[in-house]
Write an enzyme that holds these catalytic residues in place. Structure first.
Site, short mmCIF file in Angstrom:
data_model
loop_
_atom_site.label_atom_id
_atom_site.label_comp_id
_atom_site.label_asym_id
_atom_site.label_seq_id
_atom_site.Cartn_x
_atom_site.Cartn_y
_atom_site.Cartn_z
N GLY A 17 28.51 -58.57 -3.22
CA GLY A 17 27.79 -59.34 -4.15
C GLY A 17 26.27 -59.33 -3.76
O GLY A 17 26.37 -60.27 -4.07
N GLU A 21 25.38 -52.20 8.95
CA GLU A 21 25.80 -51.44 7.60
C GLU A 21 25.87 -48.94 8.29
O GLU A 21 25.98 -48.79 7.37
CB GLU A 21 24.57 -51.48 6.87
CG GLU A 21 24.87 -50.31 5.53
CD GLU A 21 24.34 -51.18 4.25
OE1 GLU A 21 24.36 -50.89 2.80
OE2 GLU A 21 23.00 -50.93 4.45
#
Length: 395
Positions: A132, A249
């Site tokens: 989120g 990431e």
């Protein structure tokens, strides 16, 4: 950059390949295998496959051994990812967020009880996570999030909206970036929360993509109650936690293997497809494009190795991360465009139609590739990073 592998690294590559070949579903990669079709079937398959990886000792390969991982180095991770991609093993999109982002974040910044509670179920695939972060007006500028979390006693009351939230409709938990202090600089008033997606007040609206799937979602929070203990790191100190998440990431990514494989598939497509009365492979322009893709995929491979070398030497990813993102995402789009050029108008017919060619594979890949230059940092943002942080150009 040393491209010579050690005997230990070569043994790891052999071991990974042998385990995957022995454990992939029967018929995997052949017409005899029937893949899961509905999102629910795909999620169930992903959980089962992750459980098998976990039982085999290959889940969370870079996680420390104390948390159930293998404690692999960045080079060992690269080797594993290359073999995994080479065999086109299952793409468990629904579990990647927990494994590659939530897990490392909780390990680095979480409280002891959070590590004990959440890490084992991420590793086994028992619980799925969503991310989120992005909002309608806070995508690339993540620090501009407006979703509020007001601390009342031992609970945060969360209200706001998130968007582009992958697999939210299947997720058990969400790692949520919220604003807890609107009166300070935007980077200093954020708090990082772990939110149960079954909490009252959460509404999920899937966003249908042009592929026909709906992995992205809008998520609305209407006075959702989150225990204070579910904050990761300090209240108002969430930006540091976010940076920990984003640092994981792209480390050890191996897009070169997938694109090298797809370049070979493209060459085979050109050999069996007729255009204007002759094989597409006999067209010198088509041959030149396919050869160029092979060259660029090799460049991508060596750039990925340079990135791993930088991380090995300094512990910090270099500018190669941004270079990689631009290069592979735009190469992917050019490659898929060429596949449709070879197939002609029939290449645009989606899966499920009687006149679909190649099982609709290239049509799906073409549509999905449009997102490659947007997600995980747009090409425009990556070029700004390179210009400012690498070349030292002014804003």
């Amino acid at each position: 950059m040393d491209l010579n592998v050690t005997p230990e690294e070569e043994r790891l590559r052999t071991t990974v390949r042998a385990w995957l070949e022995a454990n992939l579903p029967a018929g995997w990669g052949t017409p005899a295998y029937t893949p899961p079709e509905t999102p629910e079937e795909q999620v169930a398959f992903a959980r089962a496959w992750q459980r098998r990886l976990c039982d085999g000792g290959w889940a969370g390969i870079t996680w420390p051994k104390e948390y159930g991982g293998r404690g692999a180095s960045i080079v060992e991770q690269l080797i594993y990812n290359e073999e995994y991609a080479r065999l086109r093993a299952p793409d468990i999109l629904s579990l990647k967020i927990g494994l590659s982002l939530v897990g490392p974040t909780v390990m680095n910044c979480g409280a002891p009880w959070q590590k004990e509670r959440f890490l084992p179920k991420i590793l086994s695939g028992e619980e799925i996570w969503c991310q989120g972060f992005s909002e309608p007006n806070a995508g690339s500028d993540l620090a501009s999030v407006k979703t509020r979390a007001e601390l009342r006693g031992d609970e945060f009351i969360v209200s706001g909206q998130k968007i582009w939230t992958s697999v939210a409709q299947h997720a058990d938990w969400c790692m949520l970036v919220t604003r807890t202090n609107p009166d300070v600089a935007k980077h200093k008033g954020l708090t990082f929360l772990l939110v149960d997606m079954k909490s009252p007040g959460i509404t999920i609206r899937p966003l249908r993509e042009m592929t026909g799937e709906a992995w992205f979602n809008e998520v609305f929070f209407d006075e959702v109650r989150v225990p204070r203990a579910h904050a990761v790191g300090e209240i108002d100190g969430g930006w540091n936690v976010v940076m920990t998440t984003l640092a994981h990431e792209r480390s050890g990514t191996t897009p070169h293997v997938r694109l090298q494989s797809e370049q070979r598939l493209l060459a085979q497509l050109a050999q069996r497809t007729t255009r204007n009365g002759r094989r597409a492979a006999d067209d010198p322009i088509v041959r030149q494009k396919i050869a160029q893709f092979a060259i660029e995929a090799a460049i991508l491979r060596y750039t990925a190795y340079r990135n791993v070398t930088m991380i090995q030497r300094t512990g910090i990813p270099g500018p190669e991360g941004s270079i990689l993102k631009i290069f592979w995402s735009e190469l992917e789009q050019r490659l898929k465009d060429t596949a449709i050029e070879i197939l002609g108008p029939f290449g645009l017919i989606p899966r499920g139609s009687a006149r679909t060619v190649e099982g609709g594979f290239w049509n799906y890949e073409l549509l999905w590739s449009r997102s490659a230059t947007i997600y995980a940092g747009t090409s425009e943002v990556q070029r700004n990073i390179i210009a400012q942080r690498v070349l030292g150009l002014p804003r």
